[in-house]
Motif scaffolding. Structure first.
Motif, mmCIF file in Angstrom:
data_model
loop_
_atom_site.group_PDB
_atom_site.id
_atom_site.type_symbol
_atom_site.label_atom_id
_atom_site.label_comp_id
_atom_site.label_asym_id
_atom_site.label_seq_id
_atom_site.Cartn_x
_atom_site.Cartn_y
_atom_site.Cartn_z
ATOM 1 N N LEU A 265 0.822 -1.211 0.000
ATOM 2 C CA LEU A 265 0.000 0.000 0.000
ATOM 3 C C LEU A 265 0.860 1.266 0.000
ATOM 4 N N THR A 266 2.025 1.199 0.614
ATOM 5 C CA THR A 266 2.929 2.346 0.592
ATOM 6 C C THR A 266 3.416 2.605 -0.828
ATOM 7 N N VAL A 267 3.722 1.531 -1.549
ATOM 8 C CA VAL A 267 4.212 1.668 -2.922
ATOM 9 C C VAL A 267 3.098 2.111 -3.860
ATOM 10 N N ARG A 268 1.922 1.492 -3.736
ATOM 11 C CA ARG A 268 0.825 1.752 -4.662
ATOM 12 C C ARG A 268 0.007 2.980 -4.294
ATOM 13 N N GLY A 269 -0.034 3.329 -3.028
ATOM 14 C CA GLY A 269 -0.885 4.438 -2.578
ATOM 15 C C GLY A 269 -2.285 3.945 -2.286
ATOM 16 N N VAL A 270 -3.084 3.758 -3.317
ATOM 17 C CA VAL A 270 -4.448 3.249 -3.186
ATOM 18 C C VAL A 270 -4.552 2.018 -4.072
ATOM 19 N N ALA A 271 -5.140 0.942 -3.542
ATOM 20 C CA ALA A 271 -5.252 -0.295 -4.321
ATOM 21 C C ALA A 271 -6.548 -1.007 -3.991
ATOM 22 N N ASN A 272 -7.042 -1.748 -4.965
ATOM 23 C CA ASN A 272 -8.224 -2.566 -4.726
ATOM 24 C C ASN A 272 -7.783 -3.958 -4.279
ATOM 25 N N SER A 273 -8.744 -4.791 -3.942
ATOM 26 C CA SER A 273 -8.455 -6.122 -3.426
ATOM 27 C C SER A 273 -7.712 -6.972 -4.452
ATOM 28 N N HIS A 274 -8.126 -6.875 -5.700
ATOM 29 C CA HIS A 274 -7.492 -7.689 -6.740
ATOM 30 C C HIS A 274 -6.006 -7.358 -6.888
ATOM 31 N N ALA A 275 -5.665 -6.077 -6.858
ATOM 32 C CA ALA A 275 -4.261 -5.667 -6.974
ATOM 33 C C ALA A 275 -3.452 -6.140 -5.765
ATOM 34 N N LEU A 276 -4.063 -6.083 -4.584
ATOM 35 C CA LEU A 276 -3.355 -6.545 -3.384
ATOM 36 C C LEU A 276 -3.176 -8.059 -3.393
ATOM 37 N N GLN A 277 -4.173 -8.788 -3.895
ATOM 38 C CA GLN A 277 -4.037 -10.246 -4.010
ATOM 39 C C GLN A 277 -2.862 -10.598 -4.912
ATOM 40 N N ALA A 278 -2.747 -9.882 -6.034
ATOM 41 C CA ALA A 278 -1.645 -10.144 -6.966
ATOM 42 C C ALA A 278 -0.300 -9.763 -6.345
ATOM 43 N N ALA A 279 -0.253 -8.653 -5.627
ATOM 44 C CA ALA A 279 1.000 -8.196 -5.022
ATOM 45 C C ALA A 279 1.487 -9.155 -3.936
ATOM 46 N N LEU A 280 0.544 -9.712 -3.168
ATOM 47 C CA LEU A 280 0.909 -10.594 -2.062
ATOM 48 C C LEU A 280 0.884 -12.068 -2.440
ATOM 49 N N ASN A 281 0.336 -12.365 -3.618
ATOM 50 C CA ASN A 281 0.188 -13.745 -4.073
ATOM 51 C C ASN A 281 -0.608 -14.572 -3.051
ATOM 52 N N ARG A 282 -1.731 -14.012 -2.623
ATOM 53 C CA ARG A 282 -2.610 -14.666 -1.643
ATOM 54 C C ARG A 282 -4.027 -14.720 -2.186
ATOM 55 N N SER A 283 -4.829 -15.579 -1.602
ATOM 56 C CA SER A 283 -6.220 -15.734 -2.036
ATOM 57 C C SER A 283 -7.090 -14.620 -1.462
ATOM 58 N N GLN A 284 -8.284 -14.485 -2.018
ATOM 59 C CA GLN A 284 -9.224 -13.456 -1.558
ATOM 60 C C GLN A 284 -9.608 -13.659 -0.101
ATOM 61 N N PRO A 285 -9.941 -14.909 0.353
ATOM 62 C CA PRO A 285 -10.277 -15.057 1.777
ATOM 63 C C PRO A 285 -9.121 -14.687 2.718
ATOM 64 N N THR A 286 -7.895 -15.038 2.327
ATOM 65 C CA THR A 286 -6.736 -14.695 3.159
ATOM 66 C C THR A 286 -6.562 -13.184 3.237
ATOM 67 N N LEU A 287 -6.702 -12.517 2.099
ATOM 68 C CA LEU A 287 -6.570 -11.064 2.085
ATOM 69 C C LEU A 287 -7.683 -10.406 2.891
ATOM 70 N N SER A 288 -8.894 -10.927 2.801
ATOM 71 C CA SER A 288 -10.011 -10.364 3.578
ATOM 72 C C SER A 288 -9.752 -10.466 5.071
ATOM 73 N N ARG A 289 -9.230 -11.609 5.521
ATOM 74 C CA ARG A 289 -8.899 -11.760 6.946
ATOM 75 C C ARG A 289 -7.792 -10.793 7.347
ATOM 76 N N LEU A 290 -6.826 -10.637 6.477
ATOM 77 C CA LEU A 290 -5.721 -9.722 6.764
ATOM 78 C C LEU A 290 -6.209 -8.278 6.842
ATOM 79 N N LEU A 291 -7.065 -7.886 5.909
ATOM 80 C CA LEU A 291 -7.607 -6.526 5.919
ATOM 81 C C LEU A 291 -8.470 -6.284 7.155
ATOM 82 N N ALA A 292 -9.231 -7.293 7.554
ATOM 83 C CA ALA A 292 -10.061 -7.150 8.761
ATOM 84 C C ALA A 292 -9.186 -6.988 9.998
#
Length: 101
Positions: A19-46
Motif C-alpha cells: 500500500l505504501t508503494v501503490r498508494g491506493v489499491a483494490n483487493s485484486h491488486a493486493l491479491q496479486a502483489a501478495l500472491n494470496r487468495s481473496q479469503p486470506t486477504l479479507s482476513r488480513l484486511l479485517a
C-alpha cells in the motif's frame, strides 16, 4: 463475534509495504502483489482495519494508508481544481406570431 486468527506480522508488513508503494489499491491488486487468495486477504484486511483507510463499498472498495491518502494541493494553492462551470442556456426566443389569414 466470530473467532479471528491472529494477523501474520510478516504478511501484514507485506500488505503495508504494497500500500505504501501503490498508494491506493483494490483487493485484486493486493491479491496479486501478495500472491494470496481473496479469503486470506479479507482476513488480513479485517485484522488491520484500524490502520487502513477504506474507500468505497462493494466491488469499488479501495484500500489506502491514511497518511498517504491526504489530498494534495494544486499548484495555485487551492485544495481541489474547481469543476468546469456549465454554460448558461440561451434565453428562449419569442415565437413569431403568424398573421391570421
Amino acid at each position: 463475534m466470530p473467532f479471528m486468527e491472529p494477523v501474520d506480522s510478516e504478511l501484514s508488513n507485506q500488505l503495508l509495504t504494497a500500500l505504501t508503494v501503490r498508494g491506493v489499491a483494490n483487493s485484486h491488486a493486493l491479491q496479486a502483489a501478495l500472491n494470496r487468495s481473496q479469503p486470506t486477504l479479507s482476513r488480513l484486511l479485517a485484522g488491520l482495519a484500524s490502520k487502513l483507510l477504506v474507500l468505497g463499498t462493494g466491488k469499488r472498495t479501495r484500500y489506502a494508508l491514511p497518511h498517504l491518502a491526504r489530498p494534495r494541493r494544486a499548484p495555485t494553492g487551492t485544495p481541489w481544481p474547481t469543476p468546469p462551470r456549465r454554460r448558461a442556456r440561451p434565453a428562449a426566443r419569442p415565437v413569431a406570431s403568424r398573421p391570421d389569414s
